[in-house]
Design a protein around this motif. Structure first.
Motif, PDB file in Angstrom:
ATOM      1  N   ILE A 136       0.874  -1.173   0.000  1.00 48.09           N
ATOM      2  CA  ILE A 136       0.000   0.000   0.000  1.00 48.09           C
ATOM      3  C   ILE A 136       0.915   1.228   0.000  1.00 48.09           C
ATOM      4  CG2 ILE A 136      -1.828   1.248   1.237  1.00 48.09           C
ATOM      5  CD1 ILE A 136      -2.706  -1.544   0.289  1.00 48.09           C
ATOM      6  N   SER A 137       0.846   2.026  -1.062  1.00 49.44           N
ATOM      7  CA  SER A 137       1.743   3.173  -1.215  1.00 49.44           C
ATOM      8  C   SER A 137       1.432   4.273  -0.198  1.00 49.44           C
ATOM      9  CB  SER A 137       1.633   3.751  -2.628  1.00 49.44           C
ATOM     10  OG  SER A 137       2.332   2.933  -3.538  1.00 49.44           O
ATOM     11  N   VAL A 138       2.446   5.076   0.067  1.00 51.79           N
ATOM     12  CA  VAL A 138       2.260   6.239   0.945  1.00 51.79           C
ATOM     13  C   VAL A 138       1.302   7.210   0.272  1.00 51.79           C
ATOM     14  CG1 VAL A 138       3.405   8.121   2.166  1.00 51.79           C
ATOM     15  CG2 VAL A 138       4.673   6.066   1.646  1.00 51.79           C
ATOM     16  N   ASP A 139       0.293   7.683   1.014  1.00 51.22           N
ATOM     17  CA  ASP A 139      -0.668   8.629   0.420  1.00 51.22           C
ATOM     18  C   ASP A 139      -1.457   9.294   1.549  1.00 51.22           C
ATOM     19  OD1 ASP A 139      -2.300   9.904  -1.565  1.00 51.22           O
ATOM     20  OD2 ASP A 139      -1.833   8.210  -2.882  1.00 51.22           O
ATOM     21  N   ASP A 142      -7.016   8.666   4.077  1.00 55.94           N
ATOM     22  CA  ASP A 142      -8.250   8.073   3.542  1.00 55.94           C
ATOM     23  C   ASP A 142      -7.970   7.175   2.348  1.00 55.94           C
ATOM     24  OD1 ASP A 142      -9.536   9.442   5.463  1.00 55.94           O
ATOM     25  OD2 ASP A 142     -10.485  10.927   4.143  1.00 55.94           O
ATOM     26  N   LYS A 143      -7.040   7.635   1.499  1.00 60.02           N
ATOM     27  CA  LYS A 143      -6.695   6.858   0.301  1.00 60.02           C
ATOM     28  C   LYS A 143      -6.008   5.550   0.702  1.00 60.02           C
ATOM     29  CE  LYS A 143      -5.544   6.350  -4.208  1.00 60.02           C
ATOM     30  NZ  LYS A 143      -5.298   4.933  -4.324  1.00 60.02           N
ATOM     31  N   MET A 144      -5.130   5.619   1.701  1.00 54.25           N
ATOM     32  CA  MET A 144      -4.424   4.406   2.134  1.00 54.25           C
ATOM     33  C   MET A 144      -5.405   3.413   2.762  1.00 54.25           C
ATOM     34  SD  MET A 144      -0.771   5.887   3.543  1.00 54.25           S
ATOM     35  CE  MET A 144       0.081   4.307   3.676  1.00 54.25           C
ATOM     36  N   VAL A 145      -6.344   3.920   3.552  1.00 52.72           N
ATOM     37  CA  VAL A 145      -7.342   3.030   4.176  1.00 52.72           C
ATOM     38  C   VAL A 145      -8.197   2.378   3.089  1.00 52.72           C
ATOM     39  CG1 VAL A 145      -9.403   2.948   5.640  1.00 52.72           C
ATOM     40  CG2 VAL A 145      -7.397   4.256   6.387  1.00 52.72           C
ATOM     41  N   GLU A 146      -8.601   3.203   2.120  1.00 42.89           N
ATOM     42  CA  GLU A 146      -9.412   2.689   1.006  1.00 42.89           C
ATOM     43  C   GLU A 146      -8.648   1.590   0.240  1.00 42.89           C
ATOM     44  OE1 GLU A 146     -10.618   4.816  -3.073  1.00 42.89           O
ATOM     45  OE2 GLU A 146     -11.003   6.061  -1.312  1.00 42.89           O
ATOM     46  N   ASP A 147      -7.361   1.848  -0.041  1.00 42.96           N
ATOM     47  CA  ASP A 147      -6.531   0.854  -0.750  1.00 42.96           C
ATOM     48  C   ASP A 147      -6.390  -0.422   0.083  1.00 42.96           C
ATOM     49  OD1 ASP A 147      -6.205   2.647  -2.793  1.00 42.96           O
ATOM     50  OD2 ASP A 147      -4.143   3.201  -2.288  1.00 42.96           O
TER      51      ASP A 147
END
Ligand code: MG
Length: 371
Positions: A136-139, A142-147
């Motif tokens: 899971i890339s650094v972001d 919310d985006k990381m949780v979604e990924d």
């Protein structure tokens, strides 16, 4: 089966989403692909990506090292003399581990083909199935949780979370992801050298005391900061994995003896190929230390070879981080190892089993120079 020459090409695969770590952001993977030719018509495949910030190599340096130094060292050799050829490759020049890895993989592929046996069986056998984690890339949080939720829904049972950009935010990232998916997946952290040793201890103590149980923290401090690795390993209960702190077998021995890590991340592009990866797995087993088989951001040729090694050395390589092929929009490599989400399956075919590679742009001058 004698090595007669080489074809070199480049293979470029776009990524589904940009790959972001503390060190870099990239939008496609691109490998140098080598095809070793023989007098029997068998072709051995190998590849190497350019990971200048880690191994110091570029596509240009990899091609030049292979063309002008490594290939001349092994041209004309009989593939049956595998150990001798491996010695020639490793002694041919200083460092240049990814270039050496590309050629070694092709030689092992040919050796296994000459025995009409899958490579993992030649290396000692095993169950030809692996389960990989997903990065899971650094972001944004919310985006990381979604990924992370998406990955778990797709069947991944271990997630490798990239952190190391900003300590406070990293801690919040990990807590949020942990709250969302920890009942369904193991959480691994990779800080990619982004923290200091004191920051790492503070971050892990906070995470540990808030109930976050990580499977491990990978390379929190700079690769050359072995004292920092030891400092962290001594002070936290979360297992510490060495990635950029170890390349070859000798460094692994030193790191284990100084207790600078609990787990070793083996990557063919750091070890210079399969021979040293095997040595590291065996050394770790002697010290009762476990390993993970990892890869760079690279196509499925080199990753297939890593999968064969992981299967054969499963007693020591207990974790698998070979998600790179599944990050691409296509897999241009036909045959051999099947990458399907979390599942990696090795077919019962000789060598690496590569039948063809689409999207490969051959470099005609390389062939001319090698003949
Ligand atoms: Mg890493």
């Amino acid at each position: 089966m004698k090595i007669t020459g080489i074809d070199i090409g480049k293979l470029r695969v776009p990524l589904h989403t940009p790959f972001k770590t503390a060190l870099r952001t990239v939008e496609h993977m691109e490998d140098v692909v080598v095809i070793l030719n023989t007098d029997t018509g068998h072709r051995g495949y190998g590849s190497a990506p350019a990971t200048a910030v880690i191994t110091g190599e570029t596509h240009g340096s990899i091609i030049e090292a292979i063309r002008t130094v490594i290939l001349p060292a092994i041209k004309g050799e009989d593939v049956q003399n595998l150990n001798h050829i491996v010695d020639l490759i490793q002694a041919s020049m200083f460092k240049n581990y990814s270039a050496k890895a590309a050629i070694e993989v092709a030689v092992y592929d040919l050796f296994a083909q000459s025995l009409n046996t899958p490579l993992y069986e030649v290396l000692g056998g095993g169950e030809p199935f692996l389960s990989t984690d997903l990065t899971i890339s650094v972001d944004y949080i919310d985006k990381m949780v979604e990924d992370a939720v998406d990955a778990v829904d797709r069947g991944f049972e271990a997630l490798k979370i990239k952190v190391g950009k900003d300590l406070r935010l990293d801690i919040e990232r990990v807590k949020a992801i942990y709250a969302a998916v920890s009942d369904r997946a193991l959480i691994r952290l990779d800080a990619n050298q982004g923290w200091t040793s004191k920051q790492t201890v503070a971050a892990l103590r906070e995470l540990e005391s808030s109930g976050v149980e990580l499977e491990f923290i990978e390379q929190p401090v700079r690769g050359d900061d072995l004292e920092g690795m030891k400092y962290v390993t001594e002070r936290v209960s979360t297992p510490v994995m060495a990635d950029e702190s170890t390349f070859g077998p000798k460094e692994v021995i030193e790191l284990i003896q100084m207790r600078g890590a609990d787990i070793i991340n083996i990557k063919l592009m750091k070890t210079g190929g399969i021979s040293n990866a095997i040595k590291i797995a065996d050394i770790a087993a002697v010290f009762d230390v476990k390993c993970m088989m990892g890869c760079m951001l690279e196509t499925s040729i080199g990753v297939s070879a890593a999968a064969h090694v992981a299967v054969a050395k499963a007693h020591s390589i207990t974790r698998v981080d070979l998600d790179s092929p599944s990050l691409g929009t296509i897999n241009p490599v036909v045959g051999g190892v099947k990458f399907d989400g979390a599942e990696i399956t090795i077919a019962n075919v000789p060598g690496l089993g590569i039948e063809s590679i689409s999207e490969l742009s051959m470099m005609s001058f390389e062939k001319a120079a090698a003949c």
